[in-house]
Design a protein around this motif. Structure first.
Motif, mmCIF file in Angstrom:
data_model
loop_
_atom_site.group_PDB
_atom_site.id
_atom_site.type_symbol
_atom_site.label_atom_id
_atom_site.label_comp_id
_atom_site.label_asym_id
_atom_site.label_seq_id
_atom_site.Cartn_x
_atom_site.Cartn_y
_atom_site.Cartn_z
ATOM 1 N N LYS A 18 -23.309 0.111 -5.707
ATOM 2 C CA LYS A 18 -22.436 0.558 -6.540
ATOM 3 C C LYS A 18 -21.597 -0.129 -7.509
ATOM 4 C CE LYS A 18 -19.332 3.686 -5.101
ATOM 5 N NZ LYS A 18 -18.250 4.501 -4.155
ATOM 6 N N ASP A 19 -21.217 -1.424 -6.963
ATOM 7 C CA ASP A 19 -20.903 -2.656 -7.651
ATOM 8 C C ASP A 19 -21.690 -3.074 -8.802
ATOM 9 O OD1 ASP A 19 -18.774 -4.488 -8.390
ATOM 10 O OD2 ASP A 19 -20.184 -5.969 -7.440
ATOM 11 N N THR A 22 -22.407 -0.456 -11.452
ATOM 12 C CA THR A 22 -21.199 -0.305 -12.492
ATOM 13 C C THR A 22 -21.207 -1.477 -13.336
ATOM 14 O OG1 THR A 22 -19.940 0.946 -10.808
ATOM 15 C CG2 THR A 22 -18.703 -0.152 -12.519
ATOM 16 N N ALA A 65 -25.383 5.462 -3.401
ATOM 17 C CA ALA A 65 -24.561 5.081 -4.258
ATOM 18 C C ALA A 65 -24.713 5.721 -5.650
ATOM 19 C CB ALA A 65 -25.124 3.504 -4.681
ATOM 20 N N CYS A 66 -25.953 5.916 -6.063
ATOM 21 C CA CYS A 66 -26.178 6.895 -7.328
ATOM 22 C C CYS A 66 -25.435 7.979 -7.083
ATOM 23 C CB CYS A 66 -27.620 7.068 -7.633
ATOM 24 S SG CYS A 66 -28.507 5.626 -8.084
ATOM 25 N N GLU A 68 -22.879 8.820 -5.331
ATOM 26 C CA GLU A 68 -21.263 8.525 -5.346
ATOM 27 C C GLU A 68 -20.785 8.344 -6.893
ATOM 28 O OE1 GLU A 68 -19.990 5.989 -2.350
ATOM 29 O OE2 GLU A 68 -21.074 7.226 -0.603
ATOM 30 N N LEU A 69 -21.690 7.912 -7.712
ATOM 31 C CA LEU A 69 -21.294 7.292 -8.965
ATOM 32 C C LEU A 69 -21.788 8.377 -9.993
ATOM 33 C CD1 LEU A 69 -22.701 3.592 -9.071
ATOM 34 C CD2 LEU A 69 -20.026 4.399 -9.268
ATOM 35 N N ASN A 118 -25.102 5.327 -16.825
ATOM 36 C CA ASN A 118 -25.022 6.244 -15.784
ATOM 37 C C ASN A 118 -26.050 7.438 -16.005
ATOM 38 O OD1 ASN A 118 -23.199 5.621 -13.896
ATOM 39 N ND2 ASN A 118 -21.806 7.094 -14.363
#
Length: 166
Positions: A18-19, A22, A65-66, A68-69, A118
């Motif tokens: 995720k980091d 981002t 991760a995708c 959650e983002l 995103n």
């Protein structure tokens, strides 16, 4: 039931992905099957020199991760089979450009797509990104055009000054 330490490790891994997602201005996903160790090493070195991070990640961790983002769901269709990822942190073009140049030479790999703003983007967008000039090239062009404009302005001001003196 999964061991608590294994779950914690997976959560940490998803947090790291995720980091990366981002911080990245663009991400290129591609299938690395068929590449030799020497080819992967050369690609990794070239990407590292340009500030691009090359890494192989588990598709399930990237999917989580995708999710959650809140990244576009169509990214999940790209996460089939072995996947390598190129994270471009400095600008959105460099990762695509380096990967595309490499893929054109090696002729053994194809882009699956990527992520920008995103949202999932398909392989055609990656090809279009690769065709764009890098940030450094664009800045150089702007500076050269400004230099010419400033020179023209200086000549015009000098001509006005000489005309007023005459």
């Amino acid at each position: 039931m999964a061991n608590a330490s294994i779950l914690a490790m997976k959560e940490q891994h998803v947090a790291e992905i995720k980091d990366r997602l981002t911080r990245a201005q663009s991400v290129v996903m591609f299938d690395y099957r068929g590449l030799t160790v020497d080819e992967v090493t050369a690609l990794r070195v070239e990407m590292r020199k340009a500030g691009v991070e090359y890494i192989v990640l588990k598709n399930t961790m990237v999917e989580r991760a995708c999710r959650e983002l809140n990244i576009d769901e169509s990214v999940h269709a790209m996460l089939k089979g072995p996947s390598a990822f190129a994270f471009g942190y400095d600008d959105p073009v460099t990762a695509a450009k380096i990967y595309s140049d490499f893929a054109n030479k090696a002729k053994k790999t194809e882009a699956k797509g990527g992520i920008m703003d995103n949202a999932a983007v398909d392989a055609n967008v990656i090809k279009k990104l690769a065709a764009l000039p890098t940030k450094d090239v664009l800045l150089t062009k702007i500076l050269w055009s400004l230099k010419g404009s400033v020179r023209n302005l200086a000549c015009a001001l000098n001509a006005v000054k000489e005309q007023k003196e005459a």
